[in-house]
Design a protein around this motif. Structure first.
Motif, mmCIF file in Angstrom:
data_model
loop_
_atom_site.group_PDB
_atom_site.id
_atom_site.type_symbol
_atom_site.label_atom_id
_atom_site.label_comp_id
_atom_site.label_asym_id
_atom_site.label_seq_id
_atom_site.Cartn_x
_atom_site.Cartn_y
_atom_site.Cartn_z
ATOM 1 N N GLU A 114 0.844 -1.188 0.000
ATOM 2 C CA GLU A 114 0.000 0.000 0.000
ATOM 3 C C GLU A 114 0.886 1.246 0.000
ATOM 4 O O GLU A 114 1.930 1.288 0.658
ATOM 5 C CB GLU A 114 -0.904 0.018 1.236
ATOM 6 C CG GLU A 114 -1.884 -1.144 1.310
ATOM 7 C CD GLU A 114 -2.895 -1.111 0.175
ATOM 8 O OE1 GLU A 114 -3.301 0.009 -0.219
ATOM 9 O OE2 GLU A 114 -3.292 -2.198 -0.296
ATOM 10 N N LEU A 115 0.448 2.255 -0.747
ATOM 11 C CA LEU A 115 1.196 3.505 -0.856
ATOM 12 C C LEU A 115 0.447 4.637 -0.175
ATOM 13 O O LEU A 115 -0.750 4.835 -0.397
ATOM 14 C CB LEU A 115 1.410 3.864 -2.331
ATOM 15 C CG LEU A 115 1.952 5.279 -2.634
ATOM 16 C CD1 LEU A 115 3.355 5.451 -2.055
ATOM 17 C CD2 LEU A 115 1.927 5.544 -4.131
ATOM 18 N N GLU A 116 1.180 5.400 0.639
ATOM 19 C CA GLU A 116 0.656 6.635 1.225
ATOM 20 C C GLU A 116 1.606 7.762 0.846
ATOM 21 O O GLU A 116 2.816 7.669 1.090
ATOM 22 C CB GLU A 116 0.559 6.514 2.741
ATOM 23 C CG GLU A 116 0.084 7.786 3.439
ATOM 24 C CD GLU A 116 0.157 7.664 4.941
ATOM 25 O OE1 GLU A 116 0.730 8.579 5.583
ATOM 26 O OE2 GLU A 116 -0.333 6.656 5.483
ATOM 27 N N ILE A 117 1.077 8.825 0.251
ATOM 28 C CA ILE A 117 1.902 9.952 -0.183
ATOM 29 C C ILE A 117 1.787 11.080 0.837
ATOM 30 O O ILE A 117 0.696 11.562 1.131
ATOM 31 C CB ILE A 117 1.475 10.452 -1.572
ATOM 32 C CG1 ILE A 117 1.604 9.333 -2.605
ATOM 33 C CG2 ILE A 117 2.309 11.663 -1.980
ATOM 34 C CD1 ILE A 117 1.021 9.679 -3.955
ATOM 35 N N GLU A 118 2.920 11.492 1.370
ATOM 36 C CA GLU A 118 2.984 12.623 2.303
ATOM 37 C C GLU A 118 3.594 13.815 1.559
ATOM 38 O O GLU A 118 4.805 13.921 1.428
ATOM 39 C CB GLU A 118 3.832 12.268 3.521
ATOM 40 C CG GLU A 118 3.919 13.378 4.551
ATOM 41 C CD GLU A 118 4.885 13.065 5.673
ATOM 42 O OE1 GLU A 118 5.010 13.895 6.590
ATOM 43 O OE2 GLU A 118 5.526 11.984 5.642
#
Length: 324
Positions: free
Chosen positions: A292-296
């Motif tokens: 899973e990818l989370e972009i900050e």
């Protein structure tokens, strides 16, 4: 130069120079304190306190937390126009811990180190000198000193601008230490800063590798994709990255990993276009690794717009400073 009754009045600056010399010990002490107490971006509370105290002592009305940025400062003296801003900056960088020495000598137990002790303190000196010049010559105008945090993180001034800290200025100048003295008309690039967080599934890398979904694999595939992307972007684009978190041990499939990217170019439009393409690369890496990818998104800013007229005025003023 001061705008007075619709005309420009020439200011020699001699009074300001003499005032700075009278206050040199106090200014040097501030610079040394900031050097000896390096703080991470947006955590510059010690520096903020020292700078604010000195400016209050010098008669400035000081606001901390300017523009909604907790460690920012906006200090005002005078009234009316022109309203002149001076953009001091501070923060320190990890890995630059250093004693006052020409050799590489890190300070034990100090993770951060400075380059901005002069960058902030020189502006403090400038506004102290200018204030005295205005008083003695009865010149109109408003001085606004800013301490802009997070300089190395590239987002301090943009966040302050978003919060309205610079509204009402007629002009703003800043100084950055360099190996030569110049009024520069060089261009600074636009930039985006973002961290890509990947989340997978931990597993024993030897006994049950098939059960793992490596977040580090996703980071590495992102980096590989970014390297291939470099061939197909405009020549002014710069893409930098560092792996912030890559796991804890070789025999554990990492379930978390983080890579931090800067994207630069000479125009905001190009930065936004290439950044969108980099996001696609990261999403593709997540698909390939079943993570899973989370972009900050940490922030960004536009490229600088030069003012050649103002640079010429600064150059003339610099030529009048007595040479030691």
């Amino acid at each position: 130069y001061f705008l007075k009754e619709g005309t420009f009045e020439y200011m020699t600056g001699q009074i300001a120079i003499e005032e700075i010399e009278r206050k040199r010990q106090k200014i040097d002490s501030l610079s040394q304190y900031i050097w000896n107490h390096p703080e991470a971006g947006f955590k510059e509370y010690k520096a903020q306190e020292k700078v604010a105290d000195l400016l209050r002592e010098e008669g400035f009305q000081v606001e901390t937390g300017a523009g909604g940025v907790p460690t920012a400062i906006k200090a005002v003296y005078g009234s009316g126009h022109p309203v002149m801003g001076f953009l001091g900056e501070f923060d320190a960088l990890p890995g630059l811990s250093q004693k006052v020495s020409v050799n590489k000598e890190p300070v034990e137990g100090q993770p951060y180190g400075h380059g901005h002790n002069l960058l902030c303190s020189a502006h403090v000196a400038g506004v102290i000198g200018l204030k005295e010049e205005m008083i003695q010559r009865n010149l109109p105008g408003t001085i606004v000193f800013y301490a802009c945090p997070g300089e190395e993180l590239l987002t301090g001034k943009p966040l302050m601008a978003k919060g309205g800290a610079f509204e009402g200025l007629d002009v703003a100048v800043n100084f950055h230490p360099n190996k030569i003295n110049e009024a520069t008309v060089g261009v600074s690039t636009a930039v985006n800063s973002a961290k890509f967080h990947f989340y997978g599934k931990a597993s024993h890398a030897a006994n049950a590798p098939e059960n793992g979904r490596s977040a580090l694999d996703a980071v590495e595939l992102t980096d590989i994709g970014a390297n291939y992307l470099r061939e197909h972007v405009p020549s002014d684009v710069r893409i930098h990255y560092t792996i912030v978190d890559g796991g804890v041990a070789p025999n554990i499939v990492p379930d978390k990993a983080v890579v931090w990217y800067y994207m630069r170019a000479f125009s905001r439009e190009v930065v936004e276009n290439v950044y969108e393409r980099l996001v696609k690369v990261a999403k593709g890496a997540a698909m390939m690794t079943e993570t899973e990818l989370e972009i900050e998104f940490l922030g960004g800013c536009y490229n600088t717009q030069n003012n050649h007229v103002l640079a010429g005025v600064v150059a003339e003023a610099m030529n009048e400073i007595p040479q030691e």
